[in-house]
Design a protein around this motif. Structure first.
Motif, PDB file in Angstrom:
ATOM      1  N   ASP A  57     -64.613 117.386 -18.810  1.00  0.00           N
ATOM      2  CA  ASP A  57     -64.375 115.975 -18.519  1.00  0.00           C
ATOM      3  C   ASP A  57     -64.074 115.765 -17.040  1.00  0.00           C
ATOM      4  O   ASP A  57     -64.581 114.817 -16.414  1.00  0.00           O
ATOM      5  N   VAL A  58     -63.241 116.627 -16.469  1.00  0.00           N
ATOM      6  CA  VAL A  58     -62.894 116.475 -15.049  1.00  0.00           C
ATOM      7  C   VAL A  58     -64.113 116.761 -14.171  1.00  0.00           C
ATOM      8  O   VAL A  58     -64.368 116.043 -13.189  1.00  0.00           O
ATOM      9  N   LEU A  59     -64.882 117.791 -14.520  1.00  0.00           N
ATOM     10  CA  LEU A  59     -66.101 118.077 -13.758  1.00  0.00           C
ATOM     11  C   LEU A  59     -67.065 116.894 -13.807  1.00  0.00           C
ATOM     12  O   LEU A  59     -67.663 116.515 -12.787  1.00  0.00           O
ATOM     13  N   ALA A  60     -67.215 116.303 -14.993  1.00  0.00           N
ATOM     14  CA  ALA A  60     -68.131 115.172 -15.141  1.00  0.00           C
ATOM     15  C   ALA A  60     -67.650 113.955 -14.353  1.00  0.00           C
ATOM     16  O   ALA A  60     -68.462 113.173 -13.839  1.00  0.00           O
ATOM     17  N   GLU A  61     -66.335 113.803 -14.245  1.00  0.00           N
ATOM     18  CA  GLU A  61     -65.792 112.687 -13.477  1.00  0.00           C
ATOM     19  C   GLU A  61     -66.037 112.875 -11.985  1.00  0.00           C
ATOM     20  O   GLU A  61     -66.403 111.933 -11.274  1.00  0.00           O
ATOM     21  N   ILE A  62     -65.817 114.101 -11.501  1.00  0.00           N
ATOM     22  CA  ILE A  62     -65.972 114.365 -10.066  1.00  0.00           C
ATOM     23  C   ILE A  62     -67.441 114.517  -9.684  1.00  0.00           C
ATOM     24  O   ILE A  62     -67.871 114.054  -8.619  1.00  0.00           O
ATOM     25  N   PHE A  63     -68.208 115.174 -10.573  1.00  0.00           N
ATOM     26  CA  PHE A  63     -69.617 115.465 -10.284  1.00  0.00           C
ATOM     27  C   PHE A  63     -70.512 114.815 -11.344  1.00  0.00           C
ATOM     28  O   PHE A  63     -71.163 115.525 -12.128  1.00  0.00           O
ATOM     29  N   PRO A  64     -70.562 113.511 -11.407  1.00  0.00           N
ATOM     30  CA  PRO A  64     -71.442 112.874 -12.400  1.00  0.00           C
ATOM     31  C   PRO A  64     -72.905 113.159 -12.087  1.00  0.00           C
ATOM     32  O   PRO A  64     -73.297 113.245 -10.924  1.00  0.00           O
ATOM     33  N   GLY A  65     -73.687 113.343 -13.154  1.00  0.00           N
ATOM     34  CA  GLY A  65     -75.108 113.583 -12.952  1.00  0.00           C
ATOM     35  C   GLY A  65     -75.482 115.030 -12.725  1.00  0.00           C
ATOM     36  O   GLY A  65     -76.598 115.319 -12.298  1.00  0.00           O
ATOM     37  N   TYR A  66     -74.539 115.957 -13.031  1.00  0.00           N
ATOM     38  CA  TYR A  66     -74.812 117.387 -12.871  1.00  0.00           C
ATOM     39  C   TYR A  66     -74.668 118.109 -14.214  1.00  0.00           C
ATOM     40  O   TYR A  66     -73.827 117.754 -15.043  1.00  0.00           O
ATOM     41  N   THR A  67     -75.479 119.124 -14.388  1.00  0.00           N
ATOM     42  CA  THR A  67     -75.378 120.033 -15.523  1.00  0.00           C
ATOM     43  C   THR A  67     -74.619 121.277 -15.087  1.00  0.00           C
ATOM     44  O   THR A  67     -74.845 121.790 -13.981  1.00  0.00           O
ATOM     45  N   ALA A  68     -73.719 121.769 -15.941  1.00  0.00           N
ATOM     46  CA  ALA A  68     -72.954 122.973 -15.648  1.00  0.00           C
ATOM     47  C   ALA A  68     -73.458 124.144 -16.486  1.00  0.00           C
ATOM     48  O   ALA A  68     -73.703 123.998 -17.685  1.00  0.00           O
TER      49      ALA A  68
END
Length: 276
Positions: A57-68
């Motif tokens: 969730d935090v990654l998606a908030e900071i880096f929207p539009g990226y796949t991990a």
């Protein structure tokens, strides 16, 4: 194409911690996001296994539009140790591999290499094992260096390679502030430096040194435990963007990003004239 690589020293601490250091790291995440990179590589994620829902969730908030995608340390290696991760734009669809290179001890299980295959090139990252206090892991490290070089050569036989990460070696005396005091220190032994020379001689270019052949006093790591290391610019350059030699002339910029007062590794940026 813009790429960022960074040894972050614990993704969990960076994303969920409340310390000053965690706040500094999250601020740098936002700075990186503002650069709008195509690909971001993280080393030393130290995840126990997979990112938790909170991490995602935090990654998606900071880096929207990226796949991990990620690779964590697994048994018989220690858990919450080493580890690598990529974030890449959702519009990309690379083939992801987690190679086993025949490294000694538990190194192949420590999540140290992660590779993305695109139609015309590979992007791969590494967190190279440290030789350790008293150089107790130096012998294994030399075998690792041989196996890793052979792995990159196999990739390069198919298509060009862009490789980044914490290589845990300062190649030349100009790559650290105090070479005279460190010839027997992990990361600057003759053996480690020679193996890095062999890697470059196998067909790869150190992009920073390619663009800045005589630059001194520019480092990618400052000892976290030495409070004055950054203030005194007492650092080491041990994080690299390497490319297959045929890509060297396409490199536009290779540099370290400012981390303010935060010590440890600096993110490193590569700008290269390629299209995914």
């Amino acid at each position: 194409m813009k790429l960022i690589s960074w040894n972050i020293d614990s993704l969990n601490a960076a994303l969920t911690g409340t310390s000053t250091r965690a706040e500094e790291t999250r601020a740098l995440f936002h700075q990186i996001a503002d650069l709008d990179p195509d690909i971001i590589a993280f080393q030393e994620t130290k995840l126990r296994k997979d990112p938790t829902k909170k991490h995602r969730d935090v990654l998606a908030e900071i880096f929207p539009g990226y796949t991990a995608v990620w690779r964590s340390s697994v048994e018989p290696a220690r858990k919450s140790y080493a580890g690598t991760m990529y974030l890449y734009r959702d519009s990309y669809s690379p083939v992801v591999t987690r190679p086993v290179i025949g490294a000694p001890s538990t190194m192949d299980q420590e999540g140290r290499i992660l590779t993305l295959e695109f139609p015309h090139f590979f992007v791969t990252e590494v967190y190279t094992p440290n030789s350790g206090n008293g150089l107790k892991r130096l012998a294994d490290r030399q075998i690792w260096d041989d196996r890793y070089r052979e792995y990159l050569q196999r990739l390069a036989a198919d298509k060009p390679v862009i490789a980044s990460g914490d290589f845990n070696v300062a190649h030349q005396e100009i790559d650290l502030a105090h070479p005279d005091n460190n010839h027997h220190s992990a990361g600057f032994t003759d053996e480690e430096r020679e193996h890095f020379t062999q890697l470059l001689d196998a067909g790869f270019t150190d992009t920073f040194r390619h663009l800045n052949p005589q630059a001194t006093g520019i480092y990618s790591w400052f000892a976290q435990r030495v409070r004055t290391s950054k203030k005194n610019n007492s650092g080491w350059r041990i994080d690299y963007w390497l490319v297959s030699n045929q890509l060297a002339d396409k490199v536009q910029e290779s540099k370290m990003l400012d981390t303010g007062e935060r010590r440890d590794h600096l993110p490193i940026e590569l700008d290269i004239d390629l299209i995914i």
